[in-house]
Motif scaffolding. Structure first.
Motif, mmCIF file in Angstrom:
data_model
loop_
_atom_site.group_PDB
_atom_site.id
_atom_site.type_symbol
_atom_site.label_atom_id
_atom_site.label_comp_id
_atom_site.label_asym_id
_atom_site.label_seq_id
_atom_site.Cartn_x
_atom_site.Cartn_y
_atom_site.Cartn_z
ATOM 1 N N ALA A 1 -1.868 57.060 42.187
ATOM 2 C CA ALA A 1 -0.719 56.950 43.086
ATOM 3 C C ALA A 1 -0.037 55.594 42.918
ATOM 4 N N LEU B 1 2.162 55.396 39.888
ATOM 5 C CA LEU B 1 3.423 56.122 40.099
ATOM 6 C C LEU B 1 4.410 55.280 40.912
ATOM 7 N N LYS B 2 3.892 54.597 41.935
ATOM 8 C CA LYS B 2 4.762 53.812 42.823
ATOM 9 C C LYS B 2 5.383 52.614 42.114
ATOM 10 N N LEU B 3 4.847 52.282 40.940
ATOM 11 C CA LEU B 3 5.334 51.120 40.199
ATOM 12 C C LEU B 3 6.663 51.398 39.504
ATOM 13 N N ARG B 4 6.994 52.684 39.362
ATOM 14 C CA ARG B 4 8.229 53.052 38.667
ATOM 15 C C ARG B 4 9.448 52.362 39.267
ATOM 16 N N ARG B 5 10.292 51.858 38.386
ATOM 17 C CA ARG B 5 11.579 51.247 38.789
ATOM 18 C C ARG B 5 11.429 50.103 39.782
ATOM 19 N N THR B 6 10.279 49.417 39.788
ATOM 20 C CA THR B 6 10.125 48.307 40.728
ATOM 21 C C THR B 6 10.419 46.972 40.056
ATOM 22 N N ILE C 1 5.357 46.494 47.728
ATOM 23 C CA ILE C 1 5.763 47.899 47.571
ATOM 24 C C ILE C 1 5.362 48.678 48.817
ATOM 25 N N GLU C 2 4.151 48.444 49.303
ATOM 26 C CA GLU C 2 3.674 49.138 50.513
ATOM 27 C C GLU C 2 4.327 48.570 51.773
ATOM 28 N N ALA D 1 7.867 49.715 52.411
ATOM 29 C CA ALA D 1 7.960 51.124 52.809
ATOM 30 C C ALA D 1 7.258 51.372 54.147
#
Lengths: 310, 286
Positions: free
Chosen positions: B34, B37-42, B108-109, B112
């Motif tokens: 997971a 995946l969350k790293l995309r476009r960051t 990131i967390e 959000a």
């Protein structure tokens, strides 16, 4: 038949530092019910929801899910719980689908569920768009889709209709009903609006200043208000009437120059009052019975902190 | 149940039996999948790519335009080229990169408001903690590898574009570069752990970046102090400065883990254990 509770809290206490938040909360949620968890803002709803999920540690008491202690089996029990706490936690840089996918990977749920839950909440057509472009209602629905991913037995939804337009609220209500009736889900839904809860809940818990002031089925709550019916009497001079009939108007309050409110006691009492008033030479312009709405009952419960827990 | 209510569905869950919790390794694997995946476009990902390339680009430009002056005496250009780039990267850029990277990954967390969501999922707090740590470690390693790869590539390119400097005639000192790569990576671990715990503890972006920048600046002021080698923020600087070009034009770096790198490794372990114990029992309020 009394079913074993699917969710239960026993003597739950919680405080932030020295500030007490919850006092002896004993929730009881039966399997297959929609439990409306009501209370004004700041009464302790979100704190309770967080305690149910193990996000906060109770000062005293315990949380039991499916008959097991949450403190000891948190990870296992959370496998069967879907939750939406306050505003949904969405990654704005990811698309709607990727947002669902992130939690799907985290929970180890089968890959086909992503498309299914997006379909279920009506976001399949917008799944390719970044979450930052979503409206408040779409975000809420995406949050619900994520909560439904693992097909959980228990859904915990904290103010799920926040920010939804009237249509969205109706859709959400329909969805909750369907989830219960067709999929056998147990749902705990919190709100500060009774009107929202009464249309969908089977059971209700009312919390006020960290104490549970009512818990029971929706019909129980409706019965509670019949005892609070009010007789409204309209005449010329309210004060004069009260002085003339001190016994019959003992519990009356003057609501206006010519208006009296008194608790409704019986049909006989009403008839006697009408007769006595005319006999005393006072004009009787109107005499009617007012049933308080559920909203009044709710406001009453959350004002007086009556000890009505069953 | 009241008769006016629709009957509850017969598909009630059987909740007497408690199923097994997924194994810790499974939980970690899922959390990691997971997190990737969350790293995309960051910004964290872009920073990793950019930071590896920036010092190489600077050094490349220096040698492209002024290399004939630097290499006036002739000889092997690789030692001077590598040490110039390494000192550009290692002294200031690398600590700041680690500070930013760690803060961005944790953010990131935070951005959000997903901590409450994350901890309400059926994975342990340990899995969440280790997964993000592994992610930061991998990105840090990625940036360093990218830096070295690009550096050697840029040298080879100079061999084509500026044959007069002699990059094509001399061989690359792979042994020394390999050791420096390992030692530089170890040197970043101490401050990485401190930044990771600070980011998790305050759950903000500004606080860890502020703490990190402050610490890097303070370290520079303390470089003359006899105990500076024990400060995690000084380790990358000390490692970069330990690489020298000898009078004979040979690249020299000790093929062993230096004392300050051991200190960095020790603080990595100690800070993570202490930090985890503090964070583990904490209430999740955002």
């Amino acid at each position: 038949m009394q079913l074993a509770p699917l969710l239960e809290t026993r003597g739950l206490h919680f405080h932030f530092g020295k500030r007490p938040i919850l006092h002896d909360v004993n929730l009881r949620v039966e399997p297959g019910s929609i439990y409306g968890f009501l209370g004004p803002n700041g009464a302790g709803k979100s704190t309770t929801m967080r305690l149910l999920l193990g996000l906060l540690r109770p000062g005293a008491g315990s949380v039991h899910l499916f008959g097991h202690d949450m403190a000891r089996h948190r990870v296992t029990l959370l496998n069967r719980v879907g939750a939406l706490i306050e505003n949904p936690s969405l990654y704005d840089h990811l698309t709607g689908r990727e947002n669902v996918e992130a939690t799907r990977r985290l929970r180890g749920v089968a890959a086909h569920r992503t498309a299914e839950v997006l379909e279920l909440v009506g976001l399949a057509d917008n799944a390719h768009r970044p979450a930052r472009e979503y409206s408040l209602g779409m975000r809420q629905r995406l949050g619900l889709a994520i909560a439904l991913l693992s097909n959980p037995d228990l859904l915990l939804l904290d103010e799920p209709t926040n920010g939804l337009d009237p249509n969205g609220i109706i859709e959400m209500r329909e969805l909750l009903r369907r989830l219960r009736q067709e999929h056998g889900k147990t749902i705990v839904v919190s709100s500060h609006l009774i009107n929202e809860i009464e249309k969908v809940a089977t059971h209700v818990g009312v919390i006020q200043e960290g104490r549970l002031v009512f818990q029971g089925s929706l019909p129980d709550l409706q019965r509670l208000q019949t005892g609070r019916a009010r007789l409204v009497l309209e005449t010329e001079d309210a004060d004069t009437c009260r002085n003339l009939l001190p016994r019959l108007l003992a519990g009356a309050t003057v609501a206006g120059a010519g208006t009296l409110w008194l608790p409704w006691l019986s049909r006989e009492h009403t008839a006697e009052l009408a007769a006595a008033l005319t006999a005393a030479g006072q004009p009787l312009y109107g005499l009617r019975l007012e049933q308080p709405s559920l909203e009044d009952t709710f406001l009453h419960l959350t004002e007086v902190k009556a000890d009505l827990v069953q | 149940m009241d008769a006016t209510l629709p009957p509850a569905s017969p598909i009630l869950p059987d909740f007497a039996a408690l199923p097994q919790a997924p194994a810790p390794v499974t939980q970690l694997g899922r959390t990691l999948a997971a997190d990737v995946l969350k790293l995309r476009r960051t910004a964290a990902l872009r920073l990793t790519l950019f930071s590896g390339a920036l010092p190489v680009l600077l050094t490349f430009c220096i040698f492209f335009f002024k290399g004939h002056l630097i290499m006036k005496a002739g000889g092997d250009p690789w030692p001077r080229f590598i040490s110039t780039a390494w000192q550009t990267a290692g002294t200031l850029l690398l600590p700041l990169f680690v500070v930013l990277l760690t803060s961005l990954v944790v953010n990131i967390e935070t951005k959000a408001t997903a901590w409450k969501h994350l901890y309400a999922q059926p994975v342990g707090r340990g899995a969440v903690f280790v997964s993000k740590l592994l992610l930061v470690l991998a990105l840090n390693a990625g940036a360093l590898l990218l830096f070295v790869g690009l550096l050697l590539g840029a040298g080879a390119l100079l061999g084509l574009l500026r044959p007069g400097q002699g990059f094509q005639t001399y061989s690359i000192p792979f042994g020394t570069v390999g050791w420096m790569l390992l030692r530089t990576y170890l040197a970043t671990l101490g401050l990485l752990a401190v930044q990771y715990i600070v980011s998790l503890f305050w759950r903000s972006f500004v606080v860890p970046v502020g703490v990190g920048m402050g610490a890097v600046v303070a370290t520079f002021a303390l470089l003359q102090w006899e105990h500076v080698s024990k400060i995690p923020y000084a380790a990358p600087f000390l490692t970069a400065m330990s690489m020298q070009v000898s009078k004979a034009g040979v690249l020299e770096a000790a093929p062993e883990v230096a004392r300050h790198e051991w200190y960095a490794l020790a603080s990595f372990g100690a800070v993570l254990v202490a930090g985890y114990l503090v964070l583990y029992r904490r209430n999740v309020t955002n």
